[in-house]
Every structure is written in structure tokens, then in C-alpha cells.
Scaffold this motif. Structure first.
Motif, PDB file in Angstrom:
ATOM      1  N   GLY A   7       0.796  -1.207   0.000  1.00  0.00           N
ATOM      2  CA  GLY A   7       0.000   0.000   0.000  1.00  0.00           C
ATOM      3  C   GLY A   7       0.838   1.270   0.000  1.00  0.00           C
ATOM      4  N   PHE A   8       0.143   2.381   0.211  1.00  0.00           N
ATOM      5  CA  PHE A   8       0.720   3.721   0.172  1.00  0.00           C
ATOM      6  C   PHE A   8       1.020   4.189   1.589  1.00  0.00           C
ATOM      7  N   GLU A   9       2.182   4.846   1.749  1.00  0.00           N
ATOM      8  CA  GLU A   9       2.538   5.422   3.045  1.00  0.00           C
ATOM      9  C   GLU A   9       3.173   6.785   2.842  1.00  0.00           C
ATOM     10  N   GLU A  10       3.107   7.624   3.884  1.00  0.00           N
ATOM     11  CA  GLU A  10       3.806   8.901   3.914  1.00  0.00           C
ATOM     12  C   GLU A  10       4.657   8.960   5.174  1.00  0.00           C
ATOM     13  N   THR A  11       5.944   9.256   5.012  1.00  0.00           N
ATOM     14  CA  THR A  11       6.857   9.364   6.134  1.00  0.00           C
ATOM     15  C   THR A  11       7.311  10.813   6.264  1.00  0.00           C
ATOM     16  N   PRO A  12       7.023  11.467   7.400  1.00  0.00           N
ATOM     17  CA  PRO A  12       7.435  12.874   7.563  1.00  0.00           C
ATOM     18  C   PRO A  12       8.946  13.002   7.569  1.00  0.00           C
ATOM     19  N   LEU A  13       9.436  14.091   7.001  1.00  0.00           N
ATOM     20  CA  LEU A  13      10.867  14.387   6.950  1.00  0.00           C
ATOM     21  C   LEU A  13      11.116  15.766   7.538  1.00  0.00           C
ATOM     22  N   GLU A  14      12.092  15.830   8.435  1.00  0.00           N
ATOM     23  CA  GLU A  14      12.512  17.088   9.035  1.00  0.00           C
ATOM     24  C   GLU A  14      13.982  16.947   9.401  1.00  0.00           C
ATOM     25  N   PRO A  15      14.672  18.048   9.689  1.00  0.00           N
ATOM     26  CA  PRO A  15      16.089  17.929   9.999  1.00  0.00           C
ATOM     27  C   PRO A  15      16.353  16.905  11.102  1.00  0.00           C
ATOM     28  N   GLY A  16      17.283  16.005  10.832  1.00  0.00           N
ATOM     29  CA  GLY A  16      17.614  14.944  11.773  1.00  0.00           C
ATOM     30  C   GLY A  16      16.964  13.617  11.469  1.00  0.00           C
ATOM     31  N   THR A  17      15.922  13.605  10.629  1.00  0.00           N
ATOM     32  CA  THR A  17      15.288  12.339  10.253  1.00  0.00           C
ATOM     33  C   THR A  17      16.222  11.514   9.375  1.00  0.00           C
ATOM     34  N   VAL A  18      16.283  10.212   9.666  1.00  0.00           N
ATOM     35  CA  VAL A  18      16.954   9.253   8.799  1.00  0.00           C
ATOM     36  C   VAL A  18      15.895   8.243   8.357  1.00  0.00           C
ATOM     37  N   ALA A  19      15.664   8.168   7.061  1.00  0.00           N
ATOM     38  CA  ALA A  19      14.653   7.254   6.518  1.00  0.00           C
ATOM     39  C   ALA A  19      15.289   6.436   5.399  1.00  0.00           C
ATOM     40  N   TRP A  20      14.850   5.186   5.235  1.00  0.00           N
ATOM     41  CA  TRP A  20      15.387   4.350   4.161  1.00  0.00           C
ATOM     42  C   TRP A  20      14.345   3.349   3.719  1.00  0.00           C
ATOM     43  N   PHE A  21      14.587   2.763   2.553  1.00  0.00           N
ATOM     44  CA  PHE A  21      13.626   1.821   1.974  1.00  0.00           C
ATOM     45  C   PHE A  21      14.375   0.852   1.075  1.00  0.00           C
ATOM     46  N   THR A  22      13.752  -0.290   0.837  1.00  0.00           N
ATOM     47  CA  THR A  22      14.393  -1.393   0.122  1.00  0.00           C
ATOM     48  C   THR A  22      13.991  -1.382  -1.354  1.00  0.00           C
ATOM     49  N   PRO A  23      14.697  -2.182  -2.201  1.00  0.00           N
ATOM     50  CA  PRO A  23      14.363  -2.227  -3.623  1.00  0.00           C
ATOM     51  C   PRO A  23      12.894  -2.562  -3.863  1.00  0.00           C
ATOM     52  N   GLY A  24      12.333  -1.947  -4.904  1.00  0.00           N
ATOM     53  CA  GLY A  24      10.941  -2.169  -5.250  1.00  0.00           C
ATOM     54  C   GLY A  24       9.997  -1.148  -4.660  1.00  0.00           C
ATOM     55  N   THR A  25      10.491  -0.280  -3.791  1.00  0.00           N
ATOM     56  CA  THR A  25       9.660   0.759  -3.185  1.00  0.00           C
ATOM     57  C   THR A  25       9.574   1.950  -4.136  1.00  0.00           C
ATOM     58  N   ILE A  26       8.417   2.198  -4.684  1.00  0.00           N
ATOM     59  CA  ILE A  26       8.238   3.436  -5.443  1.00  0.00           C
ATOM     60  C   ILE A  26       8.233   4.579  -4.436  1.00  0.00           C
ATOM     61  N   HIS A  27       9.057   5.581  -4.673  1.00  0.00           N
ATOM     62  CA  HIS A  27       9.166   6.674  -3.715  1.00  0.00           C
ATOM     63  C   HIS A  27       9.135   8.016  -4.430  1.00  0.00           C
ATOM     64  N   ARG A  28       8.614   8.980  -3.691  1.00  0.00           N
ATOM     65  CA  ARG A  28       8.424  10.331  -4.226  1.00  0.00           C
ATOM     66  C   ARG A  28       8.590  11.323  -3.082  1.00  0.00           C
ATOM     67  N   LEU A  29       9.539  12.232  -3.233  1.00  0.00           N
ATOM     68  CA  LEU A  29       9.743  13.259  -2.218  1.00  0.00           C
ATOM     69  C   LEU A  29       8.778  14.416  -2.432  1.00  0.00           C
ATOM     70  N   VAL A  30       8.204  14.888  -1.335  1.00  0.00           N
ATOM     71  CA  VAL A  30       7.344  16.068  -1.349  1.00  0.00           C
ATOM     72  C   VAL A  30       8.042  17.149  -0.530  1.00  0.00           C
ATOM     73  N   ASN A  31       8.218  18.307  -1.128  1.00  0.00           N
ATOM     74  CA  ASN A  31       8.936  19.422  -0.510  1.00  0.00           C
ATOM     75  C   ASN A  31       7.934  20.440   0.027  1.00  0.00           C
TER      76      ASN A  31
END
Length: 242
Positions: free
Chosen positions: A61-85
């Protein structure tokens, strides 16, 4: 015991510095990058400035992970990803296998008719470096918007319980990169594989009370080989040999 030689960046990962596009998106978000996936590489983000999210789509399914200074996020192969600014989003991107994601291990969520063969796909994603910057930006933005529309279609289909559109994209992506696999394997063998084997040899040496590899220590440093390149998700500073 002499360990295999490896003096590249730790663990043979690649590093780039990313300023995420602030162009408004097709559905009215403040800014964002181009949706895509990687076939053989995990990718990580270390957020250094600004705010935003990374939107991801998998068979779960679809998920949204918040990003802010200090966040470390990662994902494995096959993950469609899109950054929102949401404003001023800047990231240090850490890429598996010596930066392989920037060497072709990525497929954008373009319409299916542009994924039919490597030549068609290459024409659809190319941003000629000899064009004026304004024209490069126009092409990058149009490419992003096309991929975003398809991403939104895939997201809606997955949400509605229709798995085939996402599965068809996965099949097409895997077929597109198949001609490159020998080159990718060489990059892996010369980088991540050698780095792991060096660690194994050093552990064996230390168990045998042999610290000889410590005498071969060295220090390296580099600056960006290119700045401001139009990447998939934003303007990139790319580091050589990393």
C-alpha cells in the motif's frame, strides 16, 4: 593474513547532496521529486534542512513518512518513492552499491508505452547536458509531471484493490534493466563485495593476532564532481568515485 584491498567510501555506498525541487506538483503540492523505484539497491535519506515527506508505494500500500532535519529514513528495492517538498527540503542521499541508483538502477513511473524497451525509455528520461539550464529545467519538470500522473494512477489502483497495474509496472521495470545486469554485477563485485570481504579478512586476521592491515591506513577526501545537476528528485551535487 593480507586483507583484500578496499579504500573506498565506507561499505561502498554512494553519497549525493539533494535540494528537492520546489516546482508545484500536478495535484497542487508545494513541490516534489519524480516518483521511481530501484531494482537492486536500498536508499537512505539523512535530512539536513527543511520539511516534507517521502511518499512510498509498495504491494502493501501507500505510506507517507514525515521528513525534518535529523530524520533518517530508508527503503528497500521495489519501493516506489516520491519526495514532497513542503519548504526548503535538503537531504544527504546514501545509496547502496557504490551509488548504483545514480548509474541506472532506477525506473521512473512513466506510462506503460514508454517502458516497452530500453531505447524508448532512455528517450523519455533524457535531459541533454548541452542544453541551456532553463530548457533542462523544463524537460526535468515535464518528466516529473508525467511520472507523477502515472504514480497517482498506480496509487489509486492499489488503494482500490487492483494489483495488476503495479505488477505490470514491476515487470516492465525488471525487463528494462536486464541488459545492464552484467555491468551492475561488476560494480557490485568491485565495491560492496570487496568491502565485505575485506572486513571478513580483517576479522580473521585479528582473531589470529595479526593487526598488519592497520599499517596500511590512509585518509581520503573529495568534493562534488558536479553541482546543480537535474536529478530525479531535485538538484544534485554528485561526488566522484562514491
Amino acid at each position: 593474513m593480507v586483507s583484500p584491498a578496499y579504500d573506498g567510501f565506507p561499505a561502498a555506498v554512494g553519497v549525493s547532496r539533494l535540494t528537492v525541487y520546489d516546482w508545484p506538483t500536478v495535484e497542487g503540492l508545494p513541490g516534489g521529486g519524480t516518483p521511481h523505484l530501484h531494482l537492486t539497491c536500498s536508499e537512505g535519506y539523512v535530512v539536513t534542512a527543511g520539511r516534507g515527506t517521502v511518499q512510498t508505494l509498495t504491494t502493501s500500500g501507500f505510506e507517507e513518512t514525515p521528513l525534518e532535519p535529523g530524520t533518517v529514513a530508508w527503503f528497500t528495492p521495489g519501493t516506489i518513492h516520491r519526495l514532497v517538498n513542503d519548504g526548503g527540503l535538503e537531504i544527504i542521499v546514501v545509496m547502496q552499491n557504490s551509488g548504483l541508483p545514480e548509474a541506472g538502477d532506477a525506473v521512473l513511473t512513466l506510462p506503460q508505452d514508454r517502458l516497452t524497451d530500453p531505447g524508448t525509455y532512455a528517450d523519455a528520461v533524457r535531459i541533454p547536458a548541452d542544453l541551456p539550464e532553463a530548457e533542462q529545467a523544463r524537460i526535468a519538470r515535464a518528466r516529473r509531471d508525467t511520472a507523477t500522473r502515472r504514480f497517482l494512477e498506480l496509487r489509486a489502483a492499489t488503494r482500490d484493490g487492483a494489483p495488476e497495474p503495479l505488477a505490470a509496472f514491476h515487470r516492465a521495470a525488471a525487463e528494462l534493466v536486464r541488459p545492464r545486469l552484467d555491468d551492475w554485477e561488476r560494480r557490485w563485485r568491485d565495491g560492496a563485495h570487496v568491502a565485505a570481504e575485506a572486513t571478513r579478512a580483517q576479522l580473521d586476521a585479528l582473531r589470529g593476532k595479526d593487526g598488519g592491515h592497520l599499517s596500511a591506513a590512509r585518509v581520503s577526501a573529495t568534493g562534488p564532481a558536479a553541482r546543480g545537476r537535474f536529478g530525479m528528485c531535485g538538484r544534485l551535487a554528485v561526488y566522484p568515485g562514491i
